[in-house]
Design an enzyme around this catalytic site. Structure first.
Site, PDB file in Angstrom:
ATOM      1  N   GLU A   1       8.980  -8.282  31.722  1.00 45.06           N
ATOM      2  CA  GLU A   1      10.094  -9.084  32.110  1.00 45.06           C
ATOM      3  C   GLU A   1      11.197  -8.347  32.272  1.00 45.06           C
ATOM      4  OE1 GLU A   1      11.867 -11.788  28.905  1.00 45.06           O
ATOM      5  OE2 GLU A   1      11.274 -13.434  30.508  1.00 45.06           O
TER       6      GLU A   1
ATOM      7  N   LYS B   1      23.563 -20.458  16.527  1.00 47.31           N
ATOM      8  CA  LYS B   1      24.334 -19.232  16.607  1.00 47.31           C
ATOM      9  C   LYS B   1      24.028 -19.317  18.110  1.00 47.31           C
ATOM     10  CE  LYS B   1      22.931 -15.049  16.793  1.00 47.31           C
ATOM     11  NZ  LYS B   1      23.537 -14.490  18.016  1.00 47.31           N
TER      12      LYS B   1
ATOM     13  N   CYS C   1      13.955 -17.321  31.608  1.00 46.46           N
ATOM     14  CA  CYS C   1      12.639 -17.011  31.439  1.00 46.46           C
ATOM     15  C   CYS C   1      11.458 -17.444  32.074  1.00 46.46           C
ATOM     16  CB  CYS C   1      12.460 -17.647  29.808  1.00 46.46           C
ATOM     17  SG  CYS C   1      13.078 -19.096  29.768  1.00 46.46           S
TER      18      CYS C   1
ATOM     19  N   GLU D   1      10.531 -19.980  21.978  1.00 44.36           N
ATOM     20  CA  GLU D   1      10.624 -20.002  23.441  1.00 44.36           C
ATOM     21  C   GLU D   1      11.046 -18.618  23.860  1.00 44.36           C
ATOM     22  OE1 GLU D   1      11.279 -19.692  26.696  1.00 44.36           O
ATOM     23  OE2 GLU D   1      12.981 -21.294  26.557  1.00 44.36           O
TER      24      GLU D   1
HETATM   25  P1  NDP Z   1      17.273 -11.171  22.032  1.00 44.32           P
HETATM   26  O1  NDP Z   1      15.840 -12.103  21.711  1.00 44.32           O
HETATM   27  O2  NDP Z   1      17.686 -10.381  21.073  1.00 44.32           O
HETATM   28  O3  NDP Z   1      18.428 -12.470  21.844  1.00 44.32           O
HETATM   29  C1  NDP Z   1      18.211 -13.983  21.608  1.00 44.32           C
HETATM   30  C2  NDP Z   1      19.079 -14.633  20.291  1.00 44.32           C
HETATM   31  O4  NDP Z   1      18.341 -14.079  19.183  1.00 44.32           O
HETATM   32  C3  NDP Z   1      20.476 -13.892  20.573  1.00 44.32           C
HETATM   33  O5  NDP Z   1      21.418 -15.003  19.830  1.00 44.32           O
HETATM   34  C4  NDP Z   1      20.452 -12.857  19.704  1.00 44.32           C
HETATM   35  O6  NDP Z   1      21.646 -12.327  19.039  1.00 44.32           O
HETATM   36  C5  NDP Z   1      19.509 -13.312  18.446  1.00 44.32           C
HETATM   37  N1  NDP Z   1      18.982 -12.063  17.491  1.00 44.32           N
HETATM   38  C6  NDP Z   1      18.896 -10.796  17.697  1.00 44.32           C
HETATM   39  N2  NDP Z   1      18.222 -10.082  16.962  1.00 44.32           N
HETATM   40  C7  NDP Z   1      17.903 -11.126  16.251  1.00 44.32           C
HETATM   41  C8  NDP Z   1      17.148 -11.138  14.605  1.00 44.32           C
HETATM   42  N3  NDP Z   1      16.566 -10.008  14.260  1.00 44.32           N
HETATM   43  N4  NDP Z   1      16.932 -12.265  14.253  1.00 44.32           N
HETATM   44  C9  NDP Z   1      17.443 -13.471  14.517  1.00 44.32           C
HETATM   45  N5  NDP Z   1      17.991 -13.526  15.738  1.00 44.32           N
HETATM   46  C10 NDP Z   1      18.302 -12.536  16.408  1.00 44.32           C
HETATM   47  O7  NDP Z   1      17.456 -11.305  23.424  1.00 44.32           O
HETATM   48  P2  NDP Z   1      18.525 -10.251  24.248  1.00 44.32           P
HETATM   49  O8  NDP Z   1      19.615 -10.874  24.407  1.00 44.32           O
HETATM   50  O9  NDP Z   1      18.532  -8.912  23.411  1.00 44.32           O
HETATM   51  O10 NDP Z   1      17.730  -9.870  25.533  1.00 44.32           O
HETATM   52  C11 NDP Z   1      16.726  -8.937  25.517  1.00 44.32           C
HETATM   53  C12 NDP Z   1      15.623  -9.219  26.419  1.00 44.32           C
HETATM   54  O11 NDP Z   1      14.942 -10.561  25.932  1.00 44.32           O
HETATM   55  C13 NDP Z   1      15.989  -9.520  27.763  1.00 44.32           C
HETATM   56  O12 NDP Z   1      16.028  -8.593  28.686  1.00 44.32           O
HETATM   57  C14 NDP Z   1      14.884 -10.531  28.531  1.00 44.32           C
HETATM   58  O13 NDP Z   1      13.879  -9.825  28.856  1.00 44.32           O
HETATM   59  C15 NDP Z   1      14.387 -11.205  26.986  1.00 44.32           C
HETATM   60  N6  NDP Z   1      15.251 -12.493  26.908  1.00 44.32           N
HETATM   61  C16 NDP Z   1      14.604 -13.660  27.098  1.00 44.32           C
HETATM   62  C17 NDP Z   1      15.158 -14.911  26.909  1.00 44.32           C
HETATM   63  C18 NDP Z   1      14.266 -16.322  27.189  1.00 44.32           C
HETATM   64  O14 NDP Z   1      14.765 -17.081  27.436  1.00 44.32           O
HETATM   65  N7  NDP Z   1      12.727 -16.080  27.345  1.00 44.32           N
HETATM   66  C19 NDP Z   1      16.306 -14.984  26.888  1.00 44.32           C
HETATM   67  C20 NDP Z   1      17.224 -13.889  26.562  1.00 44.32           C
HETATM   68  C21 NDP Z   1      16.551 -12.659  26.560  1.00 44.32           C
HETATM   69  P3  NDP Z   1      22.581 -11.364  20.005  1.00 44.32           P
HETATM   70  O15 NDP Z   1      23.325 -12.252  21.070  1.00 44.32           O
HETATM   71  O16 NDP Z   1      23.454 -10.810  18.997  1.00 44.32           O
HETATM   72  O17 NDP Z   1      21.636 -10.253  20.602  1.00 44.32           O
END
Ligand code: NDP
Length: 491
Positions: free
Chosen positions: A400, A195, A303, A269
C-alpha cells in the site's frame, strides 16, 4: 482567448491557459493557541502538548494535548460514568434526538469544518466541502434513524449496548472517520473515548463544540489527542469494552495480539491494494474518470484507493494514452483553492514513504510517467504518478503506497483478471468496468473484496456496509451491519 489546440481528430482543447486563483477564505475558522482534552463535557488542560501544522505550508496551527495514560484513564472514567448514569438506559428515540441535532449542526457549520479539514490535513477544499462534510452529517442522520429501531434490526435477539468504546482513527478522513465511529456507537447506547490521528486533530476538537451545542450529556463522547502512545493506552485500558480501529495493518495486528483473550470486542479497518479492472467493452472515457477518481482522490490517501489498474490488453494503449492526457489536466496545489484537484501530502513521514516506494518501482524496472507539474516550494507535495510495465511481484504492485501513485498491469481473460486481482494479502475493495451486467455479477461474486464498485469508484453511502477480507481487517461499518459491533445480544 487562447488558441485552440487541434490534435488529430480529438476534441479541441484550449492550450496554454490556467485557472485564476480561487482561494476559500480562512476567516471562518477561529483557532485557539492551545487545546486540551475534552473529557466529561469539559476542556481539561493537557499535561503535555505538541504542535499541529498545515502540511501545505508547514505553518504551525495550534498546540494540542499529548494524552498520558492518566488522562486516558480520566476519559474512560467519564465515559463509564455517563454510560451508567443514564445514557445506556435512555430510550432510543431520545438518543436519536441528539444524533439528529449533531447532524444538523454539522450541516450548519459545514464550511467552517471543511476549511479546517483542508487546512490541517492538506486535502482539496472541494473534496472536504463536497464529500467529507456531507457524508459525515449523513452518517449521523442515518444512525439517528436506527437508534429506536434496534429491536427491529435484530428481532428476538434483545440488543444491548456494549459499554465504553475506545475508537482510534487515521488522518486521511479525520471528521468522516470520527462520524463512522461515533454515530453507530452512541446510537446503540454506548459511550466513547476517541483519539484522532496525531497529524489531524483539529476537526475532532472543533466537533467538541458541536457536542456542547447539541447538549449531549457530559461524558457520552470524550476526545483525547496524542500519538500512538495515547492509542495504545486506550487499547490497554481495562475499562474499555470495545475497540474500533482504522489505520495501518501493522498497528491493527499489534492491537489484535494485545487484545487476544481479553474479551474486548474488536473491529479493524486496515489497508488495501484494490484492483480497478477495465474490460475492453467499457465506456473508456468514463473509465478514465473512474481511474483518476480511484487513485488521485484525496492524494491517494484512501484505504480503498484503486491503486492497481488492470487493463485488458486489447485496450491497453488507448487507455494509457487517455489516462496520461487526463493527468496533465490535474491541478496540484493549495488545498484551499477551489480549483485544486490534488492537495498536499499529509505529513513529511508519509511523503518519505511514497518517495521510497516510487524509487523501488523505478529500480525494479517499471516505466514512470509524471505530467509536467510545478509544485509549491513549502509543504509536502507529490506529483500524480503512473507506472506502466509493472510486474505483479514489484513492491509497487504489492504494498500500500497511500499516495497518488498508480500501477498499471494487464490481463487477457476474466479468469486472469480475477486471479491477478485476488493476488494480494488485502481485500478491501475493487472496481469493475464493463457494459455487461452478467460479467459484473460474475466478477463481484469471485473478487475477495468487501466492496465491489461497478462502472464507478469511491462511492460511499451510510446505508452501505464497508469493511475488509484478509489483511484488510474484519467487521463492517455503515448500514445495519455497522450496528452489530456496538451491541451485545443476551440470548
Ligand atoms: P497508523 O496505523 O499508525 O495510525 C492509525 C491510528 O492509530 C492513529 O491515530 C495512530 O496514532 C494510532 N496508533 C499508532 N500506533 C498505535 C498503537 N500502537 N496502538 C494504538 N493506536 C496506535 O497509521 P500511520 O498514520 O502511521 O500510517 C502508516 C501507513 O498506514 C500509511 O502509510 C498507510 O499505508 C496506512 N494507513 C492506512 C489507513 C487506512 O485507512 N487503511 C489509514 C492510515 C494509514 P498516530 O496518529 O499518532 O500515529
Amino acid at each position: 482567448m487562447a488558441e485552440l489546440e487541434r490534435p488529430g481528430g480529438r476534441t479541441p482543447v484550449p492550450a496554454g491557459w490556467t485557472y485564476a486563483p480561487a482561494p476559500e477564505s480562512r476567516d471562518i475558522v477561529h483557532l485557539r493557541e492551545r487545546y486540551g482534552h475534552f473529557i466529561g463535557g469539559e476542556w481539561i488542560e493537557a499535561a503535555e502538548t505538541y504542535e499541529t501544522i498545515s502540511p501545505a505550508s508547514e505553518e504551525p496551527l495550534a498546540a494540542v494535548g499529548q494524552a498520558t495514560p492518566e488522562e486516558v484513564d480520566r476519559a474512560v472514567a467519564a465515559a463509564r460514568t455517563a454510560f451508567a448514569d443514564g445514557w445506556s438506559a435512555l430510550p432510543g428515540s431520545e438518543r436519536a434526538k441528539y444524533l439528529f441535532r449533531i447532524a444538523r449542526i454539522l450541516q450548519e457549520r459545514a464550511r467552517e469544518f471543511a476549511v479546517l479539514e483542508s487546512l490541517n490535513g492538506g486535502k482539496p477544499i472541494k473534496e472536504s466541502r463536497d464529500v467529507d462534510l456531507p457524508l459525515a452529517a449523513a452518517h449521523f442522520f442515518y444512525y439517528a434513524g436506527w437508534a429506536d429501531k434496534l429491536e427491529y434490526a435484530f428481532p428476538n435477539r434483545r440488543p444491548k449496548p456494549v459499554g465504553v468504546a475506545g475508537q482510534i482513527i487515521p488522518w486521511n478522513f479525520p471528521l468522516l472517520m470520527l462520524a463512522w465511529k461515533i454515530a453507530p456507537a452512541i446510537a446503540c447506547g454506548n459511550t466513547v473515548v476517541l483519539k484522532p490521528a496525531e497529524t489531524t486533530p483539529l476537526t475532532a476538537l472543533l466537533f467538541c463544540e458541536v457536542l456542547r451545542q447539541a447538549e449531549l450529556p457530559p461524558g457520552v463522547v470524550n476526545i483525547v489527542t496524542g500519538d500512538g502512545r495515547t492509542g495504545a493506552a486506550i487499547v490497554e485500558h481495562e475499562g474499555v469494552d470495545k475497540i474500533a480501529f482504522t489505520g495501518s495493518t501493522d498497528v491493527g495486528k499489534a492491537i489484535q495480539r494485545r487484545l487476544a483473550g481479553s474479551g474486548k470486542k474488536l473491529t479493524l479497518e486496515l489497508g488495501g491494494k484494490a484492483a480497478n479492472i477495465v474490460f475492453d467493452d467499457c465506456a473508456l472515457d468514463q473509465a478514465v474518470e473512474g481511474i483518476v477518481n480511484g487513485i488521485y482522490f484525496n492524494q491517494g490517501h484512501v484505504c480503498c484507493a484503486g491503486s492497481r489498474l488492470f487493463a485488458q490488453e486489447s485496450i491497453y494503449e488507448p487507455l494509457v494514452e487517455k489516462l496520461k492526457r487526463r493527468l496533465e489536466t490535474l491541478r496540484v496545489g493549495d488545498p484551499l483553492d477551489k480549483n485544486t484537484d490534488v492537495g498536499a501530502i499529509n505529513s513529511a513521514m508519509q511523503l518519505e514513504k511514497i518517495r521510497e516506494l516510487v524509487e523501488s518501482g523505478r529500480e525494479e524496472g517499471a516505466q514512470i510517467y509524471q505530467p509536467p507539474c510545478t509544485l509549491p516550494e513549502k509543504g509536502y507535495w507529490f506529483t500524480p504518478t503512473v507506472f506502466t510495465d509493472v510486474a505483479q511481484s514489484y513492491r509497487i504492485a504489492q504494498e500500500e503506497i497511500f499516495g497518488p501513485v498508480l500501477s498499471v498491469l494487464t490481463f487477457r481473460t476474466p479468469d486472469e483478471a480475477l486471479e491477478k486481482a485476488n493476488n494480494t494479502p488485502y481485500g478491501l475493495s475493487a472496481g469493475v468496468w464493463t457494459e455487461k451486467g452478467s460479467r459484473i455479477l460474475w466478477m463481484a461474486q469471485r473478487l475477495r473484496a468487501g466492496v465491489v464498485w461497478a462502472n464507478t469508484y469511491n462511492r460511499f453511502d451510510p446505508t452501505s456496509p464497508f469493511g475488509g477480507y484478509k489483511e484488510s481487517g474484519f467487521g463492517r461499518e455503515g448500514g445495519r451491519h455497522g450496528l452489530e459491533p456496538y451491541l451485545r445480544f443476551d440470548e
